[in-house]
Write a protein that holds these residues in place. Structure first.
Motif, short mmCIF file in Angstrom:
data_model
loop_
_atom_site.label_atom_id
_atom_site.label_comp_id
_atom_site.label_asym_id
_atom_site.label_seq_id
_atom_site.Cartn_x
_atom_site.Cartn_y
_atom_site.Cartn_z
N ASP A 24 0.81 -1.23 0.00
CA ASP A 24 0.00 0.00 0.00
C ASP A 24 0.84 1.27 0.00
O ASP A 24 0.39 2.32 0.49
CB ASP A 24 -0.97 0.02 1.19
N ILE A 25 2.05 1.20 -0.52
CA ILE A 25 2.85 2.42 -0.72
C ILE A 25 2.31 3.12 -1.94
O ILE A 25 2.29 2.56 -3.04
CB ILE A 25 4.34 2.09 -0.90
N ASP A 26 1.84 4.36 -1.78
CA ASP A 26 1.20 5.04 -2.90
C ASP A 26 2.03 6.19 -3.47
O ASP A 26 1.66 6.78 -4.49
CB ASP A 26 -0.19 5.56 -2.51
N THR A 27 3.16 6.53 -2.82
CA THR A 27 3.96 7.66 -3.29
C THR A 27 5.44 7.37 -3.07
O THR A 27 5.83 6.81 -2.03
CB THR A 27 3.60 8.95 -2.52
N ILE A 28 6.25 7.76 -4.04
CA ILE A 28 7.70 7.71 -3.92
C ILE A 28 8.24 9.11 -4.20
O ILE A 28 7.83 9.76 -5.17
CB ILE A 28 8.33 6.72 -4.93
N TYR A 29 9.15 9.57 -3.36
CA TYR A 29 9.82 10.86 -3.55
C TYR A 29 11.27 10.58 -3.93
O TYR A 29 11.91 9.71 -3.33
CB TYR A 29 9.79 11.67 -2.24
N ARG A 49 2.40 7.10 -7.21
CA ARG A 49 2.76 8.46 -7.62
C ARG A 49 4.25 8.69 -7.37
O ARG A 49 4.77 8.38 -6.28
CB ARG A 49 1.94 9.48 -6.84
N TYR A 50 4.93 9.24 -8.36
CA TYR A 50 6.34 9.58 -8.21
C TYR A 50 6.47 11.10 -8.21
O TYR A 50 6.02 11.77 -9.14
CB TYR A 50 7.19 8.98 -9.34
N ILE A 51 7.09 11.64 -7.15
CA ILE A 51 7.32 13.08 -7.04
C ILE A 51 8.82 13.32 -7.19
O ILE A 51 9.60 12.94 -6.32
CB ILE A 51 6.82 13.63 -5.69
N GLY A 52 9.21 13.93 -8.30
CA GLY A 52 10.62 14.15 -8.60
C GLY A 52 11.11 15.49 -8.10
O GLY A 52 10.49 16.53 -8.34
N PHE A 53 12.24 15.48 -7.40
CA PHE A 53 12.81 16.68 -6.78
C PHE A 53 14.05 17.15 -7.53
O PHE A 53 14.55 16.49 -8.45
CB PHE A 53 13.17 16.39 -5.32
N ARG A 54 14.59 18.28 -7.09
CA ARG A 54 15.81 18.81 -7.63
C ARG A 54 17.04 18.41 -6.80
O ARG A 54 18.16 18.57 -7.23
CB ARG A 54 15.73 20.35 -7.73
N HIS A 55 16.80 17.93 -5.57
CA HIS A 55 17.88 17.51 -4.70
C HIS A 55 17.38 16.40 -3.79
O HIS A 55 16.25 16.47 -3.28
CB HIS A 55 18.38 18.69 -3.86
N CYS A 76 11.96 7.22 -0.16
CA CYS A 76 12.83 8.10 -0.92
C CYS A 76 13.70 7.26 -1.84
O CYS A 76 14.35 6.31 -1.39
CB CYS A 76 13.71 8.95 0.01
N LEU A 77 13.73 7.60 -3.11
CA LEU A 77 14.51 6.87 -4.12
C LEU A 77 15.66 7.74 -4.60
O LEU A 77 15.44 8.88 -5.04
CB LEU A 77 13.60 6.50 -5.30
N THR A 78 16.88 7.22 -4.52
CA THR A 78 18.02 8.00 -4.98
C THR A 78 18.94 7.14 -5.85
O THR A 78 18.90 5.91 -5.83
CB THR A 78 18.88 8.54 -3.81
N VAL A 79 19.79 7.84 -6.57
CA VAL A 79 20.85 7.18 -7.34
C VAL A 79 21.97 6.80 -6.39
O VAL A 79 21.89 6.99 -5.19
CB VAL A 79 21.37 8.11 -8.47
N SER A 80 23.05 6.27 -6.94
CA SER A 80 24.16 5.79 -6.13
C SER A 80 25.08 6.92 -5.68
O SER A 80 25.02 8.04 -6.19
CB SER A 80 24.96 4.74 -6.92
#
Length: 567
Positions: A24-29, A49-55, A76-80
Motif C-alpha cells: 500500500d505504498i502510494d507515493t515515492i519521492y 505516484r512519483y514526485i521528482g525533486f531537484r535535490h 525516498c529513491l536515490t541514485v548511487s
C-alpha cells in the motif's frame, strides 16, 4: 526463447515496485538517474505516484514528514554514491526525530566496489549508512527483494520509528527471474507496529506519584503527536486538570488556546513543577537535559516512551512507563478510576497569573508598528490570517524566524506544525512542504528564514511543477540571523552572516509560473497570504524586515561559542 517465455519473466526493478504496491505504498519521492530511472517509470505504470525533486535531501525530507503524518514509511529513491549521500542527511534526521522512512538507493557493482577498483560512483553504501539508521540492508538476489522490503517496513515503524536504508545493487535491479516465482516472494507485512503494553506496576506508580503532586506538569512531545492518540491524551489532560507544555511539533495536540496550556509561562512552569510527566518527549537539549536553570533538582519525572534505553538518559526517572503512547495513556485513564488524580487549583491559578503578564508583554511587541517590519509585527499579520485557516499545515524553519513563530503562531490541530525538530537541521522546509501537501492535499504555509530557504529553495520549481497548494513566506533581513554585520577586515566582501540585501525571492517563483508578492507592511502580508491560501496556487511572499533585527543563533545563542579575540 519464445515470446510466451519472455512474457513470463520479470526483473528486480519490477519486483521491488510490485512489493511496494502490495504494501500500500502510494507515493515515492526522489531524484532519478543511473541505475534507478526505470524504477520510477515502473512505479507510475502501476499507479504509484512519483514526485521528482531537484535535490535528494529535499526528497528525503518529504518522505520523512509523510511518514510522520501517516505512520507509514515514506519512501525516498536515490541514485548511487553522491545521490545516496545527499539523501542520507534526511534519513539520519528522520531517525533522530523518530519518523518512519525508507531510503532506497541503487548502487554500483559489488565485486568492483569490494576490491576498490574504481567503479562508476563506487561507494560501500550499506556500511556507510549503518551508524545513521535503525537498520541497513543490501539485496543481492531478486528473490530476496520482497523479504528485504518487509524487513525495512517493519523496522522503520516498529518501536521508536526511524530511518532504514535499502541498498539495491545494479545487478539485482537488472536480474531476471520467472514472474510466477517472483510473485510468490512478495507479501504484505502483517501488523508491522504491534502495540507494546506498559507494565501495570509502572502505571500504578505513576498515578500514585501524580496523586501526591502539588505542582504537576505534563510535557507533550512529538512522540505523543505521532502516536495519534489525540482524544485519549486530551481526556487525560482534562480529567486530571494538570497544566501542560507542548514541545514545538506537539503544538495543536490540544489547541494552543486551551486553558490548561502553560506555554506562555513556560519558564515558571518548568522551574516550579514538582512532578513532570514526559509524554513522548525526551530530556535532550531542547529541555536543557532536565538540568540547568529551568529545573529544580528535586523534580520527579514520569516518562512515557516506547524506547527503554531513553529512560534515565539525563535524570533519574521515578516512574518509567515503557510502551506505546496510545496503550500507555489508555492504561493511565483506566487507572484513574482507582487512583484519582486532580491538579490543585492553586497551581493552575498561579500559572495563569504568569501567563497573563507574559501575554501582555508579547502583545506590546506584536502590536508595535515599525518600518521596516520586525519579526513580531510580521508574524502577527500571519497569525491573524491563520486563525481563520486552522486546518493548514505550517512548516517553519530558521533561527529567529523559527523561534518567534513557534511562540506567536497558534496551532489548533495535531501534527499540523512541522519544523526542524530534534536535530535543528536547516533545509527541511521545502521538502516538508511538498511532503505534507502531497500526503494530505491540504494547503501548506511555509514560514522561512531567508538563510534557511536557501538550503532547499530550488524546490519551488518542484512545487510549481506539481501545482501544489503551498504558500511560502520568506523573512528577508538579508542575513544569517541578521543582515547588518560588518566585515572585520574592513574590505568590500560581506560579513560571514550577510546575504544579498535586495534579493527578490518573489521573482524566483514567477520564473517557474508561480505567484510572487513583495510585502513591506503587515497589511501587504495579510493580503498576499489570504490570496495564496485560497487560490491553492504556488505562491511566494518576500517579507522585507529590518536587517538589524534578530539575535545571533536565535534562542540558543548559549550554544554558539564566541571568540573573545574577534570582538
Amino acid at each position: 526463447m519464445s515470446t510466451n517465455q519472455n512474457q513470463n519473466l520479470t526483473d528486480g526493478m519490477h519486483i521491488i515496485i510490485d512489493a511496494l504496491k502490495k504494501n500500500d505504498i502510494d507515493t515515492i519521492y526522489g531524484v532519478v538517474g543511473i541505475p534507478v530511472t526505470d524504477m520510477a517509470r515502473h512505479a507510475q505504470a502501476v499507479g504509484i505516484r512519483y514526485i521528482g525533486f531537484r535535490h535528494e535531501q529535499s526528497a528525503g525530507n518529504a518522505a520523512a514528514i509523510s511518514g510522520y503524518i501517516t505512520q507509514k514509511p515514506g519512501i525516498c529513491l536515490t541514485v548511487s554514491a553522491p545521490g545516496f549521500l545527499n539523501g542520507m542527511v534526511a534519513l539520519a534526521n528522520a531517525t533522530t526525530n523518530g519518523f518512519p522512512m525508507i531510503q532506497i538507493s541503487g548502487s554500483s557493482n559489488r565485486a568492483i566496489i569490494d576490491l576498490q577498483q574504481g567503479d562508476y560512483e563506487e561507494l560501500d553504501q550499506m556500511n556507510i549508512a549503518k551508524p545513521f539508521v535503525k537498520a541497513s540492508y543490501r539485496v543481492n538476489k531478486p528473490e530476496d527483494l520482497g523479504i528485504a522490503l518487509a524487513r525495512a517496513i517493519r523496522t522503520s515503524v516498529s518501536g521508536r520509528p526511524g530511518g532504514v536504508y535499502l541498498d539495491l545493487t545494479t545487478e539485482v535491479l537488472a536480474a531476471v527471474m520467472d514472474k510466477d516465482e517472483a510473485d510468490k516472494t512478495i507479501f504484505k507485512v502483517e501488523d508491522p507496529a504491534p502495540k507494546q503494553l506498559p507494565s501495570p506496576y509502572s502505571i500504578k506508580k505513576a498515578l500514585q506519584l501524580l496523586a501526591s503532586a502539588k505542582q504537576p506538569l505534563i510535557i507533550l512531545g512529538k512522540g505523543a503527536a505521532y502516536a495519534q492518540a489525540d482524544e485519549k491524551i486530551r481526556q487525560f489532560v482534562e480529567e486530571t486538570g494538570i497544566p501542560y507544555l507542548p514541545m514545538s511539533m506537539a503544538k495543536g495536540l490540544l489547541p494552543d488556546n486551551h486553558p490548561q496550556s502553560a506555554a506562555s509561562a513556560r519558564s515558571y512552569a518548568l522551574s516550579n513543577a514538582d512532578v513532570v510527566v514526559l509524554m513522548g518527549a525526551r530530556l535532550n537539549w531542547l529541555l536543557d537535559h532536565g538540568k540547568g536553570k529551568h529545573w529544580s533538582p528535586d523534580t520527579q519525572f514520569i516518562q512515557l516512551d516506547i524506547e527503554p534505553t531513553e529512560i534515565d538518559s539525563n535524570r533519574p526517572i521515578s516512574a518509567p512507563i515503557v510502551g506505546d503512547i496510545d496503550s500507555s495513556v489508555e492504561a493511565l485513564l483506566t487507572g484513574l478510576k482507582s487512583i484519582p488524580v486532580k491538579s490543585p487549583n492553586e497551581w493552575l491559578a498561579t500559572i495563569d497569573e504568569h501567563k497573563k503578564v507574559n501575554v501582555e508583554k508579547m502583545a506590546t511587541k506584536l502590536n508595535t508598528d515599525t518600518s521596516p517590519m520586525n519579526y513580531f509585527n510580521a508574524l502577527r499579520a500571519i497569525r491573524d490570517v491563520l486563525v481563520d485557516h486552522k486546518d493548514v499545515y505550517v512548516v517553519n524553519e530558521g533561527a529567529n524566524t523559527l523561534d518567534n513563530a513557534r511562540n506567536i503562531i497558534d496551532m489548533y490541530q495535531p501534527r499540523k506544525r512541522l519544523d526542524c525538530g530534534t536535530w535543528g537541521v536547516m533545509g527541511v522546509g521545502m521538502g516538508y512542504a511538498v511532503g505534507a501537501s502531497v500526503t494530505s492535499g491540504i494547503p501548506v504555509v511555509a514560514i522561512e528564514g531567508d538563510s534557511a530557504f536557501g538550503f532547499s529553495g530550488m524546490e519551488i520549481e518542484t512545487i510549481c511543477r506539481y501545482k501544489l497548494p503551498v504558500t511560502i513566506l520568506i523573512f528577508n533581513n538579508g542575513g544569517i540571523y541578521r543582515g547588518d554585520d560588518k566585515n572585520l577586515h574592513g574590505d568590500t566582501d560581506p560579513s560571514p552572516t550577510v546575504l544579498m540585501a535586495d534579493a527578490r525571492y518573489d521573482k524566483m517563483i514567477e520564473a517557474f509560473g508561480g505567484i510572487g508578492y513583495y510585502a513591506t507592511t503587515p497589511q501587504e502580508i495579510q493580503q498576499a497570504l489570504k490570496k495564496g491560501i485560497t487560490s491553492r496556487s504556488p505562491t511566494l511572499i518576500n517579507v522585507i524586515i529590518d536587517p538589524a533585527v534578530g539575535t545571533e543563533s536565535g534562542h540558543i545563542g548559549n550554544l554558539n561559542p564566541k571568540s573573545v579575540a574577534g570582538n
